[in-house]
Motif scaffolding. Sequence first.
Motif, PDB file in Angstrom:
ATOM      1  N   ASP A  63      36.004  41.854  65.062  1.00  0.00           N
ATOM      2  CA  ASP A  63      36.810  43.055  65.295  1.00  0.00           C
ATOM      3  C   ASP A  63      36.448  43.594  66.663  1.00  0.00           C
ATOM      4  O   ASP A  63      35.346  43.375  67.162  1.00  0.00           O
ATOM      5  CB  ASP A  63      36.518  44.123  64.242  1.00  0.00           C
ATOM      6  CG  ASP A  63      37.063  43.765  62.873  1.00  0.00           C
ATOM      7  OD1 ASP A  63      37.968  42.906  62.802  1.00  0.00           O
ATOM      8  OD2 ASP A  63      36.584  44.340  61.881  1.00  0.00           O
ATOM      9  N   LEU A  65      35.689  46.844  69.051  1.00  0.00           N
ATOM     10  CA  LEU A  65      35.278  48.244  69.017  1.00  0.00           C
ATOM     11  C   LEU A  65      35.558  48.831  70.388  1.00  0.00           C
ATOM     12  O   LEU A  65      34.922  48.445  71.373  1.00  0.00           O
ATOM     13  CB  LEU A  65      33.789  48.372  68.675  1.00  0.00           C
ATOM     14  CG  LEU A  65      33.215  49.780  68.736  1.00  0.00           C
ATOM     15  CD1 LEU A  65      33.893  50.694  67.709  1.00  0.00           C
ATOM     16  CD2 LEU A  65      31.722  49.770  68.499  1.00  0.00           C
ATOM     17  N   VAL A 131      34.177  55.839  63.580  1.00  0.00           N
ATOM     18  CA  VAL A 131      34.878  54.609  63.922  1.00  0.00           C
ATOM     19  C   VAL A 131      36.115  54.536  63.046  1.00  0.00           C
ATOM     20  O   VAL A 131      36.020  54.599  61.816  1.00  0.00           O
ATOM     21  CB  VAL A 131      33.986  53.368  63.694  1.00  0.00           C
ATOM     22  CG1 VAL A 131      34.745  52.095  64.012  1.00  0.00           C
ATOM     23  CG2 VAL A 131      32.728  53.462  64.546  1.00  0.00           C
ATOM     24  N   TYR A 132      37.267  54.426  63.681  1.00  0.00           N
ATOM     25  CA  TYR A 132      38.529  54.365  62.955  1.00  0.00           C
ATOM     26  C   TYR A 132      39.018  52.928  62.867  1.00  0.00           C
ATOM     27  O   TYR A 132      38.864  52.161  63.814  1.00  0.00           O
ATOM     28  CB  TYR A 132      39.591  55.224  63.662  1.00  0.00           C
ATOM     29  CG  TYR A 132      39.227  56.689  63.684  1.00  0.00           C
ATOM     30  CD1 TYR A 132      39.516  57.500  62.597  1.00  0.00           C
ATOM     31  CD2 TYR A 132      38.577  57.251  64.775  1.00  0.00           C
ATOM     32  CE1 TYR A 132      39.172  58.844  62.600  1.00  0.00           C
ATOM     33  CE2 TYR A 132      38.227  58.594  64.786  1.00  0.00           C
ATOM     34  CZ  TYR A 132      38.531  59.380  63.700  1.00  0.00           C
ATOM     35  OH  TYR A 132      38.183  60.704  63.701  1.00  0.00           O
ATOM     36  N   GLU A 133      39.594  52.565  61.737  1.00  0.00           N
ATOM     37  CA  GLU A 133      40.131  51.225  61.541  1.00  0.00           C
ATOM     38  C   GLU A 133      41.622  51.225  61.823  1.00  0.00           C
ATOM     39  O   GLU A 133      42.387  51.916  61.154  1.00  0.00           O
ATOM     40  CB  GLU A 133      39.892  50.758  60.102  1.00  0.00           C
ATOM     41  CG  GLU A 133      38.454  50.492  59.785  1.00  0.00           C
ATOM     42  CD  GLU A 133      38.261  49.974  58.373  1.00  0.00           C
ATOM     43  OE1 GLU A 133      39.248  49.724  57.657  1.00  0.00           O
ATOM     44  OE2 GLU A 133      37.101  49.810  57.985  1.00  0.00           O
ATOM     45  N   THR A 135      44.515  48.444  62.070  1.00  0.00           N
ATOM     46  CA  THR A 135      44.904  47.039  61.912  1.00  0.00           C
ATOM     47  C   THR A 135      46.017  46.710  62.889  1.00  0.00           C
ATOM     48  O   THR A 135      46.660  47.611  63.457  1.00  0.00           O
ATOM     49  CB  THR A 135      45.385  46.759  60.478  1.00  0.00           C
ATOM     50  OG1 THR A 135      46.529  47.575  60.215  1.00  0.00           O
ATOM     51  CG2 THR A 135      44.295  47.052  59.461  1.00  0.00           C
ATOM     52  N   PRO A 149      44.362  57.300  61.786  1.00  0.00           N
ATOM     53  CA  PRO A 149      43.857  56.069  61.163  1.00  0.00           C
ATOM     54  C   PRO A 149      42.678  56.373  60.249  1.00  0.00           C
ATOM     55  O   PRO A 149      41.946  57.347  60.455  1.00  0.00           O
ATOM     56  CB  PRO A 149      43.438  55.210  62.356  1.00  0.00           C
ATOM     57  CG  PRO A 149      43.328  56.129  63.508  1.00  0.00           C
ATOM     58  CD  PRO A 149      44.162  57.326  63.228  1.00  0.00           C
ATOM     59  N   HIS A 152      36.313  54.032  59.327  1.00  0.00           N
ATOM     60  CA  HIS A 152      35.594  52.849  58.846  1.00  0.00           C
ATOM     61  C   HIS A 152      34.353  53.342  58.124  1.00  0.00           C
ATOM     62  O   HIS A 152      33.594  54.153  58.645  1.00  0.00           O
ATOM     63  CB  HIS A 152      35.196  51.952  60.022  1.00  0.00           C
ATOM     64  CG  HIS A 152      34.275  50.851  59.616  1.00  0.00           C
ATOM     65  ND1 HIS A 152      34.724  49.752  58.927  1.00  0.00           N
ATOM     66  CD2 HIS A 152      32.943  50.703  59.764  1.00  0.00           C
ATOM     67  CE1 HIS A 152      33.690  48.957  58.685  1.00  0.00           C
ATOM     68  NE2 HIS A 152      32.599  49.516  59.185  1.00  0.00           N
ATOM     69  N   THR A 154      30.795  52.245  55.839  1.00  0.00           N
ATOM     70  CA  THR A 154      29.880  51.176  55.438  1.00  0.00           C
ATOM     71  C   THR A 154      29.976  51.035  53.923  1.00  0.00           C
ATOM     72  O   THR A 154      30.545  51.891  53.227  1.00  0.00           O
ATOM     73  CB  THR A 154      28.429  51.504  55.839  1.00  0.00           C
ATOM     74  OG1 THR A 154      28.005  52.681  55.118  1.00  0.00           O
ATOM     75  CG2 THR A 154      28.300  51.737  57.335  1.00  0.00           C
TER      76      THR A 154
END
Length: 161
Positions: A63, A65, A131-133, A135, A149, A152, A154
């Motif tokens: 991915d 970052l 941290v934003y995911e 896609t 978004p 993210h 853990t």
Amino acid sequence: KWLRKCDSKYNKLFQRRMKQLADGDRSRILAKGLTGCKTRIFETYLEQKSGFRILWTIMSNNDLLVWYVAKHDDVSRYIRLIDDAEKRSKRQLVPASKVQEAVQSYEDGVDIFNSGNRIILDPQSSTPMKVYEVTYENIERLNDRQWFPPLHLTDEEKDIV
């Protein structure tokens, strides 16, 4: 933050660059490896004329970052901040109960500290970075100021939520 405040022209350029990177395009304009830093940091020209650079790294699961979108003159300062944040993130304290598990997993060839649960510290503070995911399918939604978004999380954070 930059993406929410920038002109729509730059927002569209950012989306285009993210799609190109997600498609695996790694030309010099899209993935110039930066020197003078311990972390493998890349810069992508947002556009030749504007002087903006996207500073990003590749995570363990391939991915991307994105750390900053910065003006050319600020790139060296930001790579020092990213390097420092990465160094601080890697020296996170481990509870004593996890030490034996870490030793055993290391002997078994499994790196539990790089299994997607590493907390990334904010380069400008000692707090976890949000941290934003995003896609591939949602890259175009970045233009929508009403859409946010998902964060993210853990595995431990997912268990709590």
